[in-house]
Design a protein around this motif. Structure first.
Motif, short mmCIF file in Angstrom:
data_model
loop_
_atom_site.label_atom_id
_atom_site.label_comp_id
_atom_site.label_asym_id
_atom_site.label_seq_id
_atom_site.Cartn_x
_atom_site.Cartn_y
_atom_site.Cartn_z
N GLY A 192 6.30 -53.79 125.80
CA GLY A 192 4.98 -53.19 125.86
C GLY A 192 3.89 -54.25 125.80
O GLY A 192 4.14 -55.42 125.49
N THR A 193 2.68 -53.82 126.08
CA THR A 193 1.55 -54.75 126.13
C THR A 193 0.58 -54.62 124.97
O THR A 193 -0.39 -55.37 124.89
CB THR A 193 0.79 -54.59 127.46
OG1 THR A 193 0.31 -53.23 127.55
CG2 THR A 193 1.69 -54.89 128.67
N PHE A 194 0.82 -53.67 124.08
CA PHE A 194 -0.05 -53.55 122.91
C PHE A 194 0.29 -54.65 121.91
O PHE A 194 1.46 -54.94 121.67
CB PHE A 194 0.12 -52.18 122.22
CG PHE A 194 -0.45 -51.03 123.00
CD1 PHE A 194 -1.82 -50.92 123.21
CD2 PHE A 194 0.39 -50.07 123.53
CE1 PHE A 194 -2.34 -49.86 123.93
CE2 PHE A 194 -0.12 -49.00 124.25
CZ PHE A 194 -1.49 -48.89 124.45
N ALA A 195 -0.74 -55.24 121.32
CA ALA A 195 -0.56 -56.23 120.26
C ALA A 195 0.02 -55.52 119.03
O ALA A 195 -0.11 -54.30 118.89
CB ALA A 195 -1.90 -56.88 119.91
N PRO A 196 0.67 -56.27 118.12
CA PRO A 196 1.26 -55.64 116.94
C PRO A 196 0.28 -54.79 116.13
O PRO A 196 0.65 -53.71 115.65
CB PRO A 196 1.78 -56.82 116.13
CG PRO A 196 2.11 -57.84 117.17
CD PRO A 196 1.01 -57.69 118.20
N ASP A 197 -0.97 -55.23 115.99
CA ASP A 197 -1.93 -54.41 115.25
C ASP A 197 -2.26 -53.12 116.00
O ASP A 197 -2.39 -52.05 115.39
CB ASP A 197 -3.20 -55.20 114.90
CG ASP A 197 -3.98 -55.70 116.10
OD1 ASP A 197 -3.40 -55.87 117.20
OD2 ASP A 197 -5.19 -55.94 115.94
N GLU A 198 -2.33 -53.18 117.32
CA GLU A 198 -2.58 -51.99 118.12
C GLU A 198 -1.40 -51.03 118.05
O GLU A 198 -1.59 -49.81 117.98
CB GLU A 198 -2.87 -52.37 119.57
CG GLU A 198 -4.15 -53.14 119.74
CD GLU A 198 -4.34 -53.72 121.13
OE1 GLU A 198 -5.51 -53.91 121.52
OE2 GLU A 198 -3.34 -53.99 121.83
N GLU A 238 -7.70 -53.91 109.95
CA GLU A 238 -8.73 -53.88 108.93
C GLU A 238 -8.49 -52.71 107.97
O GLU A 238 -8.27 -51.58 108.43
CB GLU A 238 -10.11 -53.73 109.55
CG GLU A 238 -10.59 -54.95 110.30
CD GLU A 238 -10.88 -56.11 109.38
OE1 GLU A 238 -11.38 -55.89 108.26
OE2 GLU A 238 -10.60 -57.25 109.78
N PRO A 239 -8.56 -52.95 106.67
CA PRO A 239 -8.37 -51.86 105.71
C PRO A 239 -9.30 -50.67 105.96
O PRO A 239 -8.87 -49.52 105.79
CB PRO A 239 -8.64 -52.53 104.35
CG PRO A 239 -8.27 -53.96 104.57
CD PRO A 239 -8.70 -54.25 106.00
N SER A 240 -10.53 -50.93 106.39
CA SER A 240 -11.45 -49.82 106.65
C SER A 240 -10.99 -48.99 107.85
O SER A 240 -11.17 -47.76 107.87
CB SER A 240 -12.88 -50.33 106.88
OG SER A 240 -12.92 -51.18 108.02
N ALA A 241 -10.37 -49.62 108.83
CA ALA A 241 -9.83 -48.89 109.98
C ALA A 241 -8.63 -48.05 109.56
O ALA A 241 -8.50 -46.89 109.96
CB ALA A 241 -9.43 -49.87 111.09
N ARG A 265 -14.57 -50.35 118.33
CA ARG A 265 -14.56 -49.50 119.52
C ARG A 265 -13.17 -49.41 120.16
O ARG A 265 -12.73 -48.33 120.55
CB ARG A 265 -15.57 -50.05 120.54
CG ARG A 265 -15.63 -49.28 121.82
CD ARG A 265 -16.71 -49.85 122.76
NE ARG A 265 -16.72 -49.16 124.03
CZ ARG A 265 -16.17 -49.64 125.14
NH1 ARG A 265 -15.59 -50.81 125.14
NH2 ARG A 265 -16.22 -48.95 126.26
N ARG A 266 -12.50 -50.54 120.27
CA ARG A 266 -11.18 -50.55 120.91
C ARG A 266 -10.15 -49.77 120.08
O ARG A 266 -9.40 -48.96 120.62
CB ARG A 266 -10.73 -52.00 121.14
CG ARG A 266 -9.45 -52.13 121.91
CD ARG A 266 -9.21 -53.59 122.30
NE ARG A 266 -7.88 -53.80 122.82
CZ ARG A 266 -7.55 -53.68 124.09
NH1 ARG A 266 -8.46 -53.34 125.00
NH2 ARG A 266 -6.30 -53.90 124.48
N MET A 267 -10.14 -50.02 118.78
CA MET A 267 -9.20 -49.30 117.92
C MET A 267 -9.53 -47.82 117.86
O MET A 267 -8.63 -46.98 117.79
CB MET A 267 -9.16 -49.92 116.52
CG MET A 267 -8.60 -51.32 116.47
SD MET A 267 -6.92 -51.41 117.09
CE MET A 267 -6.49 -53.08 116.60
#
Length: 189
Positions: A58-64, A95-98, A111-113
């Motif tokens: 896949g192309t999503f980064a680990p955080d995504e 990010e903890p807030s996310a 915005r992206r997340m």
């Protein structure tokens, strides 16, 4: 109701033994969702295959990836999976807030997340019947047409994991206990 118990090497589908060892090495334990899947070679092998393709091709980064999986867990109201993916998301640098926004059923400020979380939740809630505007908003945040399809992979992975834990209600692993969650925490739903 299926029962939860910790699997020993002899209880694991032979074709999945190597994957269980990889998980044990990476996490220090075999996560409850996967341990429960061991009763069904078809399920556990499908899960491992899908996860491997999602992670490695896949192309999503680990955080995504973790934003996707956490958002799916919240949409599926899987208390075990929300705790587990909170732990994983924080370890991957989300990010903890996310993380907290997603846990509350809200969108992250990034915005992206936010687009990633919103789109995957829409796919689940609308059973794939998303409209062109939702796809366009996802792509406007910088995601590709291929990633629209990769979201479906994440939804399928989450369905396997979340549904198993929703049915069996296993206890949280010690590492996930600090991230326990209850569906009543949702404010944005």
């Amino acid at each position: 109701m299926i029962s939860y118990h910790t699997r020993n090497a002899g209880d694991i589908a032979e074709s999945a033994e190597e994957q269980f060892e990889v998980l044990r090495d990476a996490c220090g334990f075999v996560p409850a969702d996967v341990a429960l899947m061991a009763d069904s070679p078809a399920l556990v092998n499908t899960f491992f295959s899908a996860c491997g393709h999602f992670r490695d091709e896949g192309t999503f980064a680990p955080d995504e990836q973790q934003v996707l999986l956490l958002s799916n867990a919240v949409a599926n109201r899987s208390e075990w999976a929300v705790a587990f993916h909170t732990m994983e998301a924080l370890a991957e640098g989300v990010e903890p807030s996310a993380v907290e926004a997603i846990r509350q059923g809200m969108l992250p400020k990034n915005r992206r997340m936010a687009a990633l979380s919103s789109f995957t939740q829409s796919v689940i809630e609308l059973r794939g019947q998303v409209d062109e505007a939702e796809v366009a908003a996802f792509q406007a945040a910088g995601f590709t047409s291929a990633q629209v399809l990769e979201v479906i992979t994440a939804v399928a992975i989450s369905a396997m994991s979340n549904y198993v834990t929703n049915i069996a209600r296993p206890p949280l692993e010690d590492a996930a206990v600090p991230h326990s969650w209850n569906a009543r925490e949702l404010t944005g739903f």
